[in-house]
Design an enzyme around this catalytic site. Structure first.
Site, short mmCIF file in Angstrom:
data_model
loop_
_atom_site.label_atom_id
_atom_site.label_comp_id
_atom_site.label_asym_id
_atom_site.label_seq_id
_atom_site.Cartn_x
_atom_site.Cartn_y
_atom_site.Cartn_z
N ARG A 125 -52.31 -35.86 21.57
CA ARG A 125 -51.19 -36.57 20.93
C ARG A 125 -51.08 -37.93 21.57
O ARG A 125 -50.92 -38.03 22.78
CB ARG A 125 -49.89 -35.80 21.09
N GLU A 144 -49.08 -43.34 26.23
CA GLU A 144 -50.17 -42.57 26.84
C GLU A 144 -50.79 -41.70 25.77
O GLU A 144 -50.26 -41.55 24.67
CB GLU A 144 -49.63 -41.67 27.98
N ASN A 146 -52.03 -37.71 25.40
CA ASN A 146 -51.98 -36.40 26.05
C ASN A 146 -53.16 -35.58 25.56
O ASN A 146 -53.27 -35.29 24.37
CB ASN A 146 -50.69 -35.67 25.67
N SER A 151 -47.32 -30.82 23.02
CA SER A 151 -46.46 -29.82 22.39
C SER A 151 -45.57 -30.38 21.29
O SER A 151 -45.61 -31.55 20.97
CB SER A 151 -45.62 -29.12 23.46
N LYS A 305 -53.92 -41.03 33.69
CA LYS A 305 -53.37 -42.39 33.62
C LYS A 305 -54.39 -43.40 34.14
O LYS A 305 -54.47 -44.53 33.66
CB LYS A 305 -52.08 -42.48 34.44
N LYS A 364 -46.78 -45.41 37.63
CA LYS A 364 -47.14 -44.06 37.17
C LYS A 364 -48.15 -43.38 38.09
O LYS A 364 -49.24 -43.90 38.29
CB LYS A 364 -47.74 -44.12 35.77
N GLU A 368 -48.40 -35.33 34.56
CA GLU A 368 -48.01 -35.14 33.17
C GLU A 368 -46.70 -34.35 33.11
O GLU A 368 -46.34 -33.68 34.07
CB GLU A 368 -49.08 -34.33 32.41
N GLY A 369 -46.05 -34.43 31.96
CA GLY A 369 -44.92 -33.53 31.72
C GLY A 369 -43.55 -34.17 31.89
O GLY A 369 -42.53 -33.51 31.73
N ARG A 450 -39.65 -38.44 19.06
CA ARG A 450 -38.69 -38.01 20.08
C ARG A 450 -37.79 -39.18 20.42
O ARG A 450 -38.24 -40.32 20.48
CB ARG A 450 -39.43 -37.56 21.35
P1 ADP Z 1 -45.84 -38.11 31.10
O1 ADP Z 1 -47.27 -37.76 31.22
O2 ADP Z 1 -45.01 -37.64 32.21
O3 ADP Z 1 -45.30 -37.74 29.75
P2 ADP Z 1 -45.60 -40.84 30.17
O4 ADP Z 1 -46.55 -41.93 30.47
O5 ADP Z 1 -45.60 -40.34 28.79
O6 ADP Z 1 -45.85 -39.69 31.23
O7 ADP Z 1 -44.14 -41.33 30.56
C1 ADP Z 1 -43.01 -40.49 30.44
C2 ADP Z 1 -41.89 -41.22 29.70
O8 ADP Z 1 -41.56 -42.43 30.40
C3 ADP Z 1 -42.25 -41.65 28.31
O9 ADP Z 1 -42.00 -40.61 27.40
C4 ADP Z 1 -41.35 -42.86 28.11
O10 ADP Z 1 -40.05 -42.45 27.75
C5 ADP Z 1 -41.28 -43.47 29.49
N1 ADP Z 1 -42.31 -44.52 29.64
C6 ADP Z 1 -43.58 -44.34 30.05
N2 ADP Z 1 -44.28 -45.48 30.05
C7 ADP Z 1 -43.41 -46.44 29.63
C8 ADP Z 1 -43.52 -47.85 29.43
N3 ADP Z 1 -44.64 -48.50 29.66
N4 ADP Z 1 -42.42 -48.50 29.00
C9 ADP Z 1 -41.25 -47.85 28.78
N5 ADP Z 1 -41.08 -46.53 28.96
C10 ADP Z 1 -42.15 -45.81 29.38
MG MG Z 2 -45.67 -38.56 27.92
#
Ligand code: ADP
Ligand code: MG
Length: 474
Positions: A125, A144, A146, A151, A305, A364, A368-369, A450
């Site tokens: 996703r 990102e 996944n 899910s 990442k 970051k 994940e999660g 979401r």
């Molecule tokens: P995870 O693998 O924990 O899901 P993500 O990279 O998806 O990691 O980041 C988790 C959440 O953080 C995202 O769903 C988003 O709400 C926020 N986020 C992540 N990267 C960014 C970004 N570059 N700018 C703004 N919000 C972000």
């Molecule tokens: Mg995410």
């Protein structure tokens, strides 16, 4: 974008009436989760959190996200077969990040032995936010991708009906045509069924590798039931069960207590906490087997990442997909700024920039999660502390995306009904199947929206921050 519901969003009586209808509709439609109090049983369940109103999504960006999904499928699948790229890209990370190192060790071990697996199944996703430029126009920016346990493809197929009803209750019947049908669970099951078929054993089952605590079981059941509809047998097992019941025969076919397994679909296995020594052994057994793993360990690594950051470097996509210049252009157009914190001058410079102006960035780790990223003051503090240590290389930096907020209500069991300023994240599901060198299936399988209140920097429905939503195309 916010204008769509301005006439009703502050109308307390209308909102209260619509919310009551919405909650019952969600329960009827099966937008369900087990409760925190009784996470192991389905005797008592509640609705999964969702927005009262569907959120506006620019149609052009929605279409752009769909149009690039097959390219991302191809890219992930290509990376998963490129040992040199994974080795080079993750070299600095695995020196300092134990979890990635452990996964990488299994990857190398499996390659050394030689792969028994010949059919490959990817379910991913790709997540995006809509970055609001200075002139007010929005751009699609990938957050990102996944590649393991992506899910909500099941529950999200049921929110459109709920939102359609809500709009009617609010006197907006015509607007319901802006809500699209969506059924990712069906698309994911199609991929799993194709992999099962190519594996080629009628008696073999599909094994969902599930968590110890399965609050999101209904989401998984949506995919499961699609498989049963195709007369494919599904079993649900945990790593612990694999450790106790799993074995390989001479040709490395996987058996669980004598039952052959064709496909292993991981809905678990992406956080370090689940792995004790026995579960690592179980993971290795699965990876060594001939069964189709979704994802195999290489594809899980392709979703880190660090790999995402490396992909944004000039020339990397071109090198990975030399004969697909158009795909490269479509992929690159979705990238936000991503920066390596590897040791060296470049890393020093970007670390200093982020310490001086933390609100421009997200820090970051390789996790994940949800709930792992660092923002603002916390980002500054952590980076200040690790800026001269090798630990720095276990993180990447990313430009912070700043979407335009819109008013909505986040409906959550046992929570008051109150208006919030919200932002949304759009995910597109991708599914592909490869047999040997040939991609026999490559599709976008549906979407997930979401939405969260702006006071939360991080996201995640399972993490208790974001809620399910439906795109209202504008
Ligand atoms: P995870 O693998 O924990 O899901 P993500 O990279 O998806 O990691 O980041 C988790 C959440 O953080 C995202 O769903 C988003 O709400 C926020 N986020 C992540 N990267 C960014 C970004 N570059 N700018 C703004 N919000 C972000
Ligand atoms: Mg995410």
């Amino acid at each position: 974008m916010a204008a769509a519901w301005q006439d009703v969003v502050r109308d307390a009586a209308a909102v209260r009436e619509a919310a009551a209808v919405a909650v019952d509709a969600a329960l009827l439609a099966g937008v369900l989760m087990r409760t925190g109090e009784q996470p192991h049983a389905s005797d008592v369940v509640n609705y999964a959190p969702f927005t009262l109103l569907p959120s506006a999504v620019p149609r052009a960006l929605f279409e752009q996200a769909y149009a690039v999904q097959q390219d991302f499928n191809l890219l992930v699948d290509t990376i998963s077969q490129n040992k040199e790229f994974l080795e080079q890209t993750l070299a600095s990370t695995i020196k300092v990040d134990d979890f990635t190192a452990r996964l990488f060790r299994i990857y190398m071990q499996v390659l050394e032995e030689g792969l028994a697996q010949t059919v490959f199944l990817g379910i991913n996703r790709s997540d995006y936010m809509f970055d609001c430029g200075l002139d007010g126009t929005a751009a699609l920016r990938q957050i990102e991708i996944n590649t393991i346990a992506a899910s909500f493809g099941g529950l999200t197929s049921r929110t459109a009906d709920v939102h359609r009803l809500v709009l009617k209750v609010l006197g907006k019947t015509e607007e319901t045509s802006h809500l699209l049908p969506n059924n990712p669970a069906k698309g994911l099951a199609l991929g799993i069924a194709k992999a099962w078929e190519l594996y080629g054993s009628q008696r073999a089952v599909v094994m969902f590798l599930v968590e110890d605590v399965q609050r999101n079981i209904f989401d998984q059941r949506c995919v499961e039931n699609e498989l049963w509809n195709r007369n494919i047998r599904v079993v649900r097992k945990r790593f612990r069960d694999v450790f106790e019941q799993g074995s390989l025969d001479a040709s490395r076919r996987l058996y669980m207590d004598g039952q052959e397994v064709a496909v292993v679909y991981y809905r678990e296995g992406y956080v370090p906490q689940v792995y004790d020594q026995q579960n690592w052994e179980a993971r290795l057994l699965l990876e060594r087997s001939r069964a189709v793993k979704c994802p195999d360990i290489a594809t899980q690594l392709a979703g880190t990442k660090k790999v995402q950051q490396e992909l944004s470097q000039p020339g990397t996509l071109e090198k990975l997909l030399p004969s697909h210049p158009e795909a490269v252009a479509r992929i690159r157009a979705t990238f936000a700024g991503l920066y390596s914190l590897d040791e060296g001058e470049e890393g020093d410079r970007i670390a200093a920039t982020a310490i001086a102006d933390p609100d421009r960035f997200v820090l970051k780790p390789q996790r994940e999660g949800g709930g792992n990223n660092l923002y603002g003051e916390e980002l500054r503090e952590v980076l200040e502390k690790i800026k001269d240590s090798p630990e720095r290389t276990s993180y990447i930096l990313m430009d912070k995306i700043k979407p335009q907020p819109a008013l909505n209500y986040l409906l959550r069991a046992h929570s008051p009904l109150q208006v919030s300023e919200c932002i949304s994240e759009l995910g597109i599901f991708g599914v592909y199947v490869r047999q040997g060198q040939e991609l026999v299936l490559n599709q976008a399988a549906g979407h997930l929206l979401r939405t969260k209140a702006i006071e939360h920097a991080d996201g995640g429905v399972a993490a208790g921050v974001a809620v399910l939503d439906t795109p209202y195309l504008v």
